[in-house]
Structure formats: C-alpha cells, structure tokens
Motif scaffolding. Structure first.
Motif, PDB file in Angstrom:
ATOM      1  N   ILE A  25       1.163  -1.362   0.084  1.00  0.00           N
ATOM      2  CA  ILE A  25       0.158  -0.088   0.138  1.00  0.00           C
ATOM      3  C   ILE A  25       0.824   0.980  -0.205  1.00  0.00           C
ATOM      4  O   ILE A  25       0.669   2.638  -0.939  1.00  0.00           O
ATOM      5  CB  ILE A  25      -1.120   0.117   1.293  1.00  0.00           C
ATOM      6  N   ASP A  26       1.989   0.965   0.668  1.00  0.00           N
ATOM      7  CA  ASP A  26       3.139   2.180   0.827  1.00  0.00           C
ATOM      8  C   ASP A  26       3.135   2.418  -0.920  1.00  0.00           C
ATOM      9  O   ASP A  26       3.531   3.847  -1.089  1.00  0.00           O
ATOM     10  CB  ASP A  26       3.995   1.954   1.472  1.00  0.00           C
ATOM     11  N   TRP A  27       3.377   2.087  -1.724  1.00  0.00           N
ATOM     12  CA  TRP A  27       4.240   1.973  -3.177  1.00  0.00           C
ATOM     13  C   TRP A  27       2.849   2.369  -4.058  1.00  0.00           C
ATOM     14  O   TRP A  27       3.177   2.897  -4.420  1.00  0.00           O
ATOM     15  CB  TRP A  27       4.592   0.649  -3.496  1.00  0.00           C
ATOM     16  N   LEU A  28       1.902   1.936  -3.481  1.00  0.00           N
ATOM     17  CA  LEU A  28       1.046   2.270  -4.805  1.00  0.00           C
ATOM     18  C   LEU A  28       0.128   3.706  -4.023  1.00  0.00           C
ATOM     19  O   LEU A  28       0.074   4.408  -4.686  1.00  0.00           O
ATOM     20  CB  LEU A  28      -0.247   1.765  -4.398  1.00  0.00           C
ATOM     21  N   LEU A  29       0.715   3.767  -2.689  1.00  0.00           N
ATOM     22  CA  LEU A  29       0.383   5.749  -2.175  1.00  0.00           C
ATOM     23  C   LEU A  29       0.880   6.215  -2.994  1.00  0.00           C
ATOM     24  O   LEU A  29       1.111   7.901  -3.711  1.00  0.00           O
ATOM     25  CB  LEU A  29       0.483   5.581  -0.742  1.00  0.00           C
ATOM     26  N   ALA A  30       2.170   5.742  -3.336  1.00  0.00           N
ATOM     27  CA  ALA A  30       2.974   7.032  -4.603  1.00  0.00           C
ATOM     28  C   ALA A  30       2.144   6.732  -5.662  1.00  0.00           C
ATOM     29  O   ALA A  30       2.466   7.627  -6.771  1.00  0.00           O
ATOM     30  CB  ALA A  30       4.769   6.697  -3.914  1.00  0.00           C
ATOM     31  N   LEU A  31       1.974   5.744  -6.761  1.00  0.00           N
ATOM     32  CA  LEU A  31       1.617   5.538  -7.899  1.00  0.00           C
ATOM     33  C   LEU A  31       0.393   6.586  -7.883  1.00  0.00           C
ATOM     34  O   LEU A  31       0.160   7.198  -9.156  1.00  0.00           O
ATOM     35  CB  LEU A  31       1.595   4.219  -8.132  1.00  0.00           C
TER      36      LEU A  31
END
Length: 242
Positions: A25-31
C-alpha cells in the motif's frame, strides 16, 4: 487509466502478511492508481478480524477499491466487515462492474463453497450481459486462474468452465482486453482464446516454481502486485515486486 491489482494476502495471526500488505500500500500511495482490485484470498483459517485490519490498509488509498472473494474467504464476513469494498451481487455472487473514463472494470466471483477450485459456468450469463453493455475497453478479474500454470497441485484447483468461456468470448464483438486472476501465488502470463491472460503474484510468500518435482528451487520472492495501464485504448500490464 491505472488499475492496480493485489491478490492472495492470506493474513493470519501467525504470519507477517499484513506487514507485507502495508508495504504494498505504501508503494501504491506513491503511484496513486485510479482503481484497485483485490482478487481474493484475503485471510486464512477463518481469521475474521483480519478483514478489519485489511480494511484499514485499503482505506489509506483514495481510489475506488473493489474486492472479489477467493476460496479461502468467508463471503458473508467479507461483506459484513468490508461493506465499502465488497457486496453480494447477483445470485449471492460478489460480481461488480464499474465504468470509469470509458473503461469497464469487471470482477467475477467464481468461487465454489467449500472447494479450492472455481467454476465460471453459472456466471456466464451475467458476464455476457456485463460485457455486452460495457463500452470498450474492459478488464475482467477473477480469483482462480484460467490457464494451466504448470504447477500440478494448483492446476487441479483452477477455474472450471474454460471451454464454455472460450465459446462465449468468441461470440462477443468486443472481447476483454485481458483476463486477470490470482490463486497461484506466482506471476505468470499466457493467452486465453487469443486474449492476454495474467496471474498476479501474491502479497503472501510465493509458491516455488514447482514445474518438476525433481527440480524445486526455493522461492524468496518479495510481495508482488500488478499495474494495468490503459492509454489510447491500449493495455500494458506490469508485474511489480515491492
């Protein structure tokens, strides 16, 4: 249009899969995807509290999120504890169809109560109606895979009704851009009825590539997800490790 796919979290009190989900989810927050689809198997061993913990993670994203169940899920509990993301649909199946900026994002619940396999046959009339009514392009999501992965224990529990699905897809003037599943805990791609077909990797630890019982290399893959990008009516799908 960016459509993210997560699959096979398998959260339980005795594993760290919620932490692995948090990193994804951290990664998707950036995307910042436009839509997230979670394609089944959220918890393990009837851990109902895990659905609330997963809801807390999903709520960190601002995009619309859809969930379809997997064979490890309790659909009634999912709907009760994840009401913003999961709802019963036609004939007690958790299908969904969202139109967003000219893209139809379709989820098909093919689970069979008490079994690991899926079965698409009962749901083909609903799918035909959804695809016929939806503008192109469209992406179809389900849990159990449609093409043999080469991993025998998992291919014995894939989705039944593939020949019937092939016949349906041949009758459509505009078939889906891709067929997207999970269940195998390894990223894979093939074609099905001439359509790109994908298996999303898992948030939980991956299965080894069990193509030959005599050659079994260990698996230490990180959590995996997929990003499906549609631009100018063309699809590019990305396998991502986090």
């Amino acid at each position: 249009m960016l459509i993210a796919q997560l699959s096979d979290i398998h959260a339980a009190p005795d594993n760290d899969n919620l932490a692995r989900l948090h990193n994804a989810i951290d990664w998707l927050l950036a995307l910042q995807p436009d839509v997230l689809v979670v394609s089944g198997d959220l918890t393990d061993d009837g851990w109902h509290e895990g659905y609330l913990a997963i809801a807390g993670e999903l709520q960190r994203l601002s995009c619309r999120t859809h969930i379809i169940p997997g064979n490890a899920d309790d659909k009634a509990v999912m709907c009760a504890r994840l009401p913003a993301f999961a709802r019963h649909r036609a004939a007690d199946a958790m299908h969904f169809c969202q139109q967003l900026d000219g893209v139809a994002v379709i989820g098909l619940d093919v689970t069979v109560a008490g079994e690991s396999r899926g079965d698409i046959r009962l749901h083909l009339p609903w799918l035909k109606s959804a695809l016929s009514a939806s503008p192109q392009p469209a992406l179809l999501f389900l849990h159990q895979h449609l093409f043999p992965s080469g991993i025998a224990p998992l291919d014995s529990a894939m989705c039944d009704g593939t020949e019937e699905l092939r016949q349906l897809l041949k009758t459509l003037p505009f078939p889906p851009l891709a067929l997207c599943s999970g269940h195998v805990h390894r990223p894979m791609s093939a074609t099905f009825a001439g359509i790109p077909a994908y298996i999303c990797g898992s948030i939980c630890p991956s299965n080894p590539l069990m193509l030959d019982a005599q050659r079994l290399p260990p698996a230490n893959d990180p959590p995996a997800l997929m990003i499906h990008q549609i631009r100018d009516r063309r699809l590019v799908s990305h396998f991502v490790s986090v």
